[in-house]
Enzyme design. Sequence first.
Site, PDB file in Angstrom:
ATOM      1  N   PHE A 233       0.797  -1.229   0.000  1.00  0.00           N
ATOM      2  CA  PHE A 233       0.000   0.000   0.000  1.00  0.00           C
ATOM      3  C   PHE A 233       0.827   1.275   0.000  1.00  0.00           C
ATOM      4  O   PHE A 233       0.328   2.350   0.296  1.00  0.00           O
ATOM      5  CB  PHE A 233      -0.982   0.004   1.183  1.00  0.00           C
ATOM      6  CG  PHE A 233      -1.721  -1.283   1.367  1.00  0.00           C
ATOM      7  CD1 PHE A 233      -2.649  -1.692   0.418  1.00  0.00           C
ATOM      8  CD2 PHE A 233      -1.488  -2.108   2.443  1.00  0.00           C
ATOM      9  CE1 PHE A 233      -3.321  -2.896   0.556  1.00  0.00           C
ATOM     10  CE2 PHE A 233      -2.151  -3.310   2.594  1.00  0.00           C
ATOM     11  CZ  PHE A 233      -3.078  -3.703   1.650  1.00  0.00           C
ATOM     12  N   GLY A 460      -0.444  -7.657  -4.876  1.00  0.00           N
ATOM     13  CA  GLY A 460      -1.837  -7.999  -4.620  1.00  0.00           C
ATOM     14  C   GLY A 460      -2.832  -7.674  -5.715  1.00  0.00           C
ATOM     15  O   GLY A 460      -3.881  -8.306  -5.795  1.00  0.00           O
ATOM     16  N   ASN A 622      -9.373  -7.705 -16.512  1.00  0.00           N
ATOM     17  CA  ASN A 622      -9.892  -8.866 -15.788  1.00  0.00           C
ATOM     18  C   ASN A 622     -10.950  -8.413 -14.800  1.00  0.00           C
ATOM     19  O   ASN A 622     -10.679  -7.609 -13.901  1.00  0.00           O
ATOM     20  CB  ASN A 622      -8.751  -9.601 -15.073  1.00  0.00           C
ATOM     21  CG  ASN A 622      -9.218 -10.868 -14.386  1.00  0.00           C
ATOM     22  OD1 ASN A 622      -9.713 -10.834 -13.259  1.00  0.00           O
ATOM     23  ND2 ASN A 622      -9.075 -11.995 -15.059  1.00  0.00           N
ATOM     24  N   LYS A 624     -12.528 -10.020 -12.378  1.00  0.00           N
ATOM     25  CA  LYS A 624     -12.406 -10.471 -10.989  1.00  0.00           C
ATOM     26  C   LYS A 624     -11.368  -9.667 -10.223  1.00  0.00           C
ATOM     27  O   LYS A 624     -11.635  -9.184  -9.113  1.00  0.00           O
ATOM     28  CB  LYS A 624     -12.057 -11.957 -10.955  1.00  0.00           C
ATOM     29  CG  LYS A 624     -13.190 -12.865 -11.393  1.00  0.00           C
ATOM     30  CD  LYS A 624     -12.782 -14.328 -11.288  1.00  0.00           C
ATOM     31  CE  LYS A 624     -13.931 -15.245 -11.705  1.00  0.00           C
ATOM     32  NZ  LYS A 624     -13.547 -16.676 -11.641  1.00  0.00           N
ATOM     33  N   THR A 625     -10.172  -9.538 -10.798  1.00  0.00           N
ATOM     34  CA  THR A 625      -9.131  -8.817 -10.069  1.00  0.00           C
ATOM     35  C   THR A 625      -9.443  -7.328  -9.993  1.00  0.00           C
ATOM     36  O   THR A 625      -9.125  -6.673  -8.997  1.00  0.00           O
ATOM     37  CB  THR A 625      -7.755  -9.036 -10.716  1.00  0.00           C
ATOM     38  OG1 THR A 625      -7.816  -8.682 -12.106  1.00  0.00           O
ATOM     39  CG2 THR A 625      -7.311 -10.475 -10.586  1.00  0.00           C
ATOM     40  N   GLN A 629      -9.834  -5.085  -6.628  1.00  0.00           N
ATOM     41  CA  GLN A 629      -9.162  -3.815  -6.372  1.00  0.00           C
ATOM     42  C   GLN A 629     -10.144  -2.740  -5.935  1.00  0.00           C
ATOM     43  O   GLN A 629      -9.868  -1.948  -5.034  1.00  0.00           O
ATOM     44  CB  GLN A 629      -8.435  -3.363  -7.635  1.00  0.00           C
ATOM     45  CG  GLN A 629      -7.107  -4.044  -7.874  1.00  0.00           C
ATOM     46  CD  GLN A 629      -6.080  -3.629  -6.843  1.00  0.00           C
ATOM     47  OE1 GLN A 629      -5.544  -2.536  -6.859  1.00  0.00           O
ATOM     48  NE2 GLN A 629      -5.802  -4.519  -5.908  1.00  0.00           N
ATOM     49  N   LYS A 692      -6.826   1.956 -18.220  1.00  0.00           N
ATOM     50  CA  LYS A 692      -6.288   3.006 -17.353  1.00  0.00           C
ATOM     51  C   LYS A 692      -6.173   2.444 -15.937  1.00  0.00           C
ATOM     52  O   LYS A 692      -6.736   1.414 -15.616  1.00  0.00           O
ATOM     53  CB  LYS A 692      -7.194   4.246 -17.371  1.00  0.00           C
ATOM     54  CG  LYS A 692      -7.325   4.878 -18.747  1.00  0.00           C
ATOM     55  CD  LYS A 692      -8.095   6.204 -18.720  1.00  0.00           C
ATOM     56  CE  LYS A 692      -9.577   6.030 -18.505  1.00  0.00           C
ATOM     57  NZ  LYS A 692     -10.336   7.297 -18.686  1.00  0.00           N
ATOM     58  N   GLY A 695      -5.851   1.047  -9.101  1.00  0.00           N
ATOM     59  CA  GLY A 695      -5.524   0.830  -7.696  1.00  0.00           C
ATOM     60  C   GLY A 695      -5.704   2.038  -6.803  1.00  0.00           C
ATOM     61  O   GLY A 695      -6.176   1.921  -5.667  1.00  0.00           O
ATOM     62  N   GLU A 696      -5.348   3.229  -7.288  1.00  0.00           N
ATOM     63  CA  GLU A 696      -5.439   4.436  -6.451  1.00  0.00           C
ATOM     64  C   GLU A 696      -6.851   5.028  -6.442  1.00  0.00           C
ATOM     65  O   GLU A 696      -7.410   5.331  -5.391  1.00  0.00           O
ATOM     66  CB  GLU A 696      -4.444   5.496  -6.941  1.00  0.00           C
ATOM     67  CG  GLU A 696      -3.061   4.995  -7.278  1.00  0.00           C
ATOM     68  CD  GLU A 696      -2.272   4.520  -6.075  1.00  0.00           C
ATOM     69  OE1 GLU A 696      -2.757   4.669  -4.947  1.00  0.00           O
ATOM     70  OE2 GLU A 696      -1.167   3.991  -6.275  1.00  0.00           O
TER      71      GLU A 696
END
Length: 734
Positions: A233, A460, A622, A624-625, A629, A692, A695-696
Amino acid sequence: MSKTSNINRVDGFAKVTGSATYSAEYKTPGVAYACLVGSTIAKGRIKSIDTKKAEWAPGVLAVITHLNVDKPAGYQKAKDKHNFGQPLQVFKDDTILYYDQPIALVIADTFERMQYAASLIKAQYLKEDHSTDLNKAKDKEKKKEGDKGNDYHRGVEDGYKNAEVILEEEYTIPTEVHNPMELANIIAKWEGNKPTLYTKSQGVEGTRKSVGEVFGIPAADVAVNSEYLGGAFGMGLHTWPYEIAALIGAKKLNRPVKLVLHREQMFTNVGFRPYTIQKMGLGATKEGKLTGLTHEAVAMTSSYEDFMEGTVNMSRFIYDCANVSTRYRIVPLDTCTPIWMRGPGEATGSFALESAMDELAHKLNMDPIEFRKLNYAEKDLEQNKPWSSKYLLECYEGGMERIGWKNRKNKPGSVREGEWLVGYGMGTGTFGCYRSPTSVKAKFLTNGTLVLQCSVNDMGPGTATMMTAIGADVTGVSTENIIIEMGKSGLAKGPTQGGSATTSSVGSAVNDSCQLLVTKAIELASKTDALKNIPIADLAFINGSVTSKKDSSKSISLVEVLNANKLEELAIENQSKATEEAKKYSIYSFSVHFVKVLINPNLGKIRLAHVVSCADIGTVINQKTSAGQMFGGAVGGIGMGLMESLEIDHRFGRPINNNFADYHVPVNADIEKQEVFFVNKKDPISNPMGTKGLGETALVGMAPAIANAVFNATGKRVRDLPITLDKIIETVKV
């Protein structure tokens, strides 16, 4: 939709069965065990340090302090404050710059003996007055050196002051810490003058560079292994003093050394989200058109390093406003250096901006979303560029429908469900889409397997799964026949995992390398007897074979192509980077979080009845991932909004809730219903896949959504996070 858009995590089996090896779990013959002893004052000098009892304790191999350390070559040089390393040079002298700063390294032959010996070390100090309270040190504020510290003005400076309707408010976010389940750790060993690290790093290449600089050796001589991370993180974006200390100890003993921080040290020695005070000034016409926006932030940094983040950046472009001013100041305090934490800067800034937008909408008696739509930015006014793509309106519409926005009333406290007050809130988020130069090596083996290699690691988000999906889409090789090798030096150079740039950077490199690999395979196949005299343009790579587009009976398998050319493998390593065309556009991801809260008017208890999060991230590689996230980011934002705050006893400059019992984070029971959805429309500019970053922006905007919902339920505006019942109890008594 691509056939690979919903594949399971390729590393899932390894993680749930325990076969995934994390850095502290590598079996290293002859390993010794180390720990750090920290200072018990926040500022001053070490008057004396008694290590004799520890040195005489059973099994102790070494006790290293500033008095006997073999100083690395890099300690003699000025430290570059902008690289991956740390300006704090551990054990360099007797200076104490923050509470729990490492003052000794204890190494023993067993973990238990190491712990006991560490308890025997006693130090005396010459204390100096310390400063750890930002509110009492704001008079020490300064600009960060360099262009990033400059003030920004568009149009009339502080133009909001001339508006018909004005809002001026202050918002505070406390210090927050990363607190992943996996503690910071390292196994360090040397072979001659070449170190090998098994360490928790988000950037293999950055770690190699910083360690090389400290020890005065080429980065190429530093081996780093960091394939699996148990969450980071942001804390893995530096090479921290504990890593250098372990390397010093291993070099001194000529023996492998393992060092794992204990939980309390995770609060003091590996960075945190900085305590930040923000002032917002908004001005609008009576009809709701923004005419001025000023965003000012004052944030903490350490006394030995100037750290800043993009707290005010979002305010420069997210809304259509002619007059915008932003200012950012830092205040040196006697703490460890802060570090980027998920949604760095934007998560902090969005709390102030999106709370203020909600407040101004209420003042104008407008629906908060209608207010945002009225001020929707059709282009990036900061850079004066068109968006590469922007589907924020679709996020608004989809979220409104799912959360039941039609049930919201502008008047606070107007909606009830039984004894519970009901509130609806939302917050907009954004984060830049970055693409770093990245290399990936792709190779076909004689058994038909596709191998993809890159030194990037996966903390992760599903990087290996993303690489597999893109590789399968480009080559046609089934996902079961794709092997990912990653997270260590010696592979094609990948980027640091951070800033929501991994998919855009690594994914593009996978795409480009695989296309070149397929092209090479077709070229070789065209020279075989099976396909001779067929033009290359009439050949295609399908299901592991090179086949004629016009006559499918004319085909040769990849295995046969390699055998015919007497090759054990066919490999291509290629670097991929952003195009010149991309520089003409402003490329951002966007998100919107919606929240429905229930508040008990007798107890002040807050329930998250429903959370809806949407993102415009271009093509979803994807499902699922990506959903994982988004769920995780929203949960992080919920922690920011309702629970997380590092409490400091400023008399001593030390944290008092430095454990999982007292530092609260969300658990499953805190969120009753959570939904995620994506616009899933390709960005034509960002990269070959049209995706694009996620995560953030998955976290940005959640905290203000909660604050806005609490206000809608109670009429109480909380401007200092986290929102705890004591901050709303005055209203709920009414």
